[in-house]
Design a protein around this motif. Sequence first.
Motif, mmCIF file in Angstrom:
data_model
loop_
_atom_site.group_PDB
_atom_site.id
_atom_site.type_symbol
_atom_site.label_atom_id
_atom_site.label_comp_id
_atom_site.label_asym_id
_atom_site.label_seq_id
_atom_site.Cartn_x
_atom_site.Cartn_y
_atom_site.Cartn_z
ATOM 1 N N ASN A 1 -81.601 140.447 -52.098
ATOM 2 C CA ASN A 1 -81.830 141.893 -52.127
ATOM 3 C C ASN A 1 -83.298 142.225 -52.368
ATOM 4 O O ASN A 1 -83.847 143.136 -51.745
ATOM 5 C CB ASN A 1 -80.955 142.533 -53.206
ATOM 6 C CG ASN A 1 -79.476 142.442 -52.876
ATOM 7 O OD1 ASN A 1 -79.090 142.326 -51.714
ATOM 8 N ND2 ASN A 1 -78.627 142.477 -53.895
ATOM 9 N N MET A 2 -83.930 141.474 -53.260
ATOM 10 C CA MET A 2 -85.346 141.705 -53.551
ATOM 11 C C MET A 2 -86.213 141.412 -52.336
ATOM 12 O O MET A 2 -87.088 142.202 -51.976
ATOM 13 C CB MET A 2 -85.774 140.826 -54.737
ATOM 14 C CG MET A 2 -87.256 140.915 -55.120
ATOM 15 S SD MET A 2 -88.357 139.823 -54.123
ATOM 16 C CE MET A 2 -87.743 138.198 -54.571
ATOM 17 N N TYR A 3 -85.944 140.284 -51.669
ATOM 18 C CA TYR A 3 -86.773 139.883 -50.530
ATOM 19 C C TYR A 3 -86.565 140.827 -49.353
ATOM 20 O O TYR A 3 -87.521 141.165 -48.635
ATOM 21 C CB TYR A 3 -86.423 138.446 -50.120
ATOM 22 C CG TYR A 3 -87.534 137.768 -49.356
ATOM 23 C CD1 TYR A 3 -88.719 137.395 -49.987
ATOM 24 C CD2 TYR A 3 -87.397 137.479 -47.995
ATOM 25 C CE1 TYR A 3 -89.734 136.752 -49.297
ATOM 26 C CE2 TYR A 3 -88.398 136.847 -47.294
ATOM 27 C CZ TYR A 3 -89.565 136.491 -47.947
ATOM 28 O OH TYR A 3 -90.580 135.863 -47.251
ATOM 29 N N ALA A 4 -85.313 141.273 -49.153
ATOM 30 C CA ALA A 4 -85.038 142.221 -48.072
ATOM 31 C C ALA A 4 -85.783 143.529 -48.305
ATOM 32 O O ALA A 4 -86.401 144.083 -47.383
ATOM 33 C CB ALA A 4 -83.535 142.483 -47.971
ATOM 34 N N GLN A 5 -85.737 144.026 -49.520
ATOM 35 C CA GLN A 5 -86.420 145.278 -49.837
ATOM 36 C C GLN A 5 -87.932 145.144 -49.670
ATOM 37 O O GLN A 5 -88.609 146.081 -49.234
ATOM 38 C CB GLN A 5 -86.092 145.692 -51.274
ATOM 39 C CG GLN A 5 -86.668 147.046 -51.678
ATOM 40 C CD GLN A 5 -86.262 147.440 -53.089
ATOM 41 O OE1 GLN A 5 -85.728 146.622 -53.837
ATOM 42 N NE2 GLN A 5 -86.499 148.680 -53.459
ATOM 43 N N LYS A 6 -88.437 143.982 -49.955
ATOM 44 C CA LYS A 6 -89.880 143.748 -49.928
ATOM 45 C C LYS A 6 -90.402 143.427 -48.531
ATOM 46 O O LYS A 6 -91.511 143.847 -48.153
ATOM 47 C CB LYS A 6 -90.208 142.605 -50.888
ATOM 48 C CG LYS A 6 -91.680 142.263 -51.035
ATOM 49 C CD LYS A 6 -91.846 141.111 -52.020
ATOM 50 C CE LYS A 6 -93.298 140.678 -52.126
ATOM 51 N NZ LYS A 6 -93.456 139.518 -53.060
ATOM 52 N N ASP B 1 -77.269 147.263 -41.177
ATOM 53 C CA ASP B 1 -77.730 148.100 -42.282
ATOM 54 C C ASP B 1 -78.865 148.999 -41.802
ATOM 55 O O ASP B 1 -79.557 148.687 -40.815
ATOM 56 C CB ASP B 1 -78.211 147.230 -43.441
ATOM 57 C CG ASP B 1 -77.073 146.403 -44.048
ATOM 58 O OD1 ASP B 1 -75.939 146.894 -44.024
ATOM 59 O OD2 ASP B 1 -77.338 145.280 -44.514
ATOM 60 N N GLU C 1 -81.825 149.622 -42.959
ATOM 61 C CA GLU C 1 -83.166 149.024 -42.922
ATOM 62 C C GLU C 1 -83.341 148.094 -41.727
ATOM 63 O O GLU C 1 -84.446 147.954 -41.191
ATOM 64 C CB GLU C 1 -83.460 148.273 -44.224
ATOM 65 C CG GLU C 1 -82.478 147.175 -44.574
ATOM 66 C CD GLU C 1 -81.344 147.651 -45.454
ATOM 67 O OE1 GLU C 1 -80.769 146.813 -46.198
ATOM 68 O OE2 GLU C 1 -81.015 148.845 -45.408
#
Length: 402
Positions: free
Chosen positions: A245-250, A294, A296
């Motif tokens: 989740n962190m890497y996807a958001q970043k 999704d 994004e």
Amino acid sequence: MDVVAVQVETWLRAFTAFAQNKRLAQGFLQKGLQRKKWIIVGGGILSYLMWVRYRRYKYIVMIRKKYPNPLDVLNNPEIAQEIHATTMKKEFPSTELALFKTFTIPTISKLLVATKQFEHDASRRAEDTELLLNEIVDTYGRIQKQLQKDPDTPEEDIQAQWKRPTLALERLNELHGKYSILNEDYIYTLSLFIFEPISWINRFEWRTLDEREINALFRVWYDVGIAMKMKDVPDTPEKMLAFKNMYAQKKIAYAPSNWKCGEPTVRHLLSNLPRCLQETAYTLSLYVLPSVLDTEDVVAFRLPHAESKLITYLFRATMFLRALFIRYWMLPRSHYVNRTPFYATTTSTGVDRYVPEFDYYQRRIYKDGYLISELGPDHFKPPFCHEAVIQPSFCPSLLAKK
């Protein structure tokens, strides 16, 4: 004469009453038979539904009893392989979006475009990738499938199967070693192989996954990451999900290279359709994808159409009805759905090669079979035969020396 007339009238009334009673009795009899028929039909349907219910949930009930502690699955790779094989190759052998979603990371998509594999032959690249991954994670299911066919399969043949994942991992590391790939991109791809199937199954399949199945998916792919020499691989499902989740958001962002990988992949998925329909199907897919991906990911691909609430509703309704039909009406599979064969096939040149047990697409790329060490681009074929560790008949040069 009056007496005769009265008697005749009495007989007529009696006959009429008898006829009416007979018709009434026949009517009751027919209704009774119809009611009995519907009782039999209804009982048969109910019995079938109960049998489907029992068979459908037999596996998940069994593993809960067999492994009451879900942590045992995390701590034991053999248990994880058993559960992973049954869950992913019998219960839910469906296509998911893990590889497709890697294209939304620009550092990944730019590297893939630079290899020119999508430009030259996207179908060949997809087949090589799938077969390599199957060779890595399908061993347990492949062995069990063979034992279903032949319980007397020689033990040496069974043990030879466990050499194939090592060969496939060596080949995968060899191919990846020719490029500069970020360690974080490796781990993110690994996390998609774990959590995209989980997400898809929990949203759209006939039941959700048990904690033991989730732990099995994590452990199998965690071991793959370690074997691929990835660094700092998250060592629990919770940590891996947090990283994903962190890497996807970043890192998920638009880049022209994203759809340069996505478009050939979509066209490859539609390649079974008649040529006259493929372009129309591709155009329609651009309307459907925003309802599947999704938000994004849609932004990262810069798809031409925004999500349609109607299409999303129709897609989800279709998947919901499909799940209901499978859950209540379809008996579970009795065999593992593995493409990688247990035994190799001897070709006309005397060389043994693995011929896929079935093909998803009309274009059969490896109809004459493949060697694990030769999967990948032709210009990266190895100078020597690795399969000799399994048996010499894979390698014509060894046969020539005999």
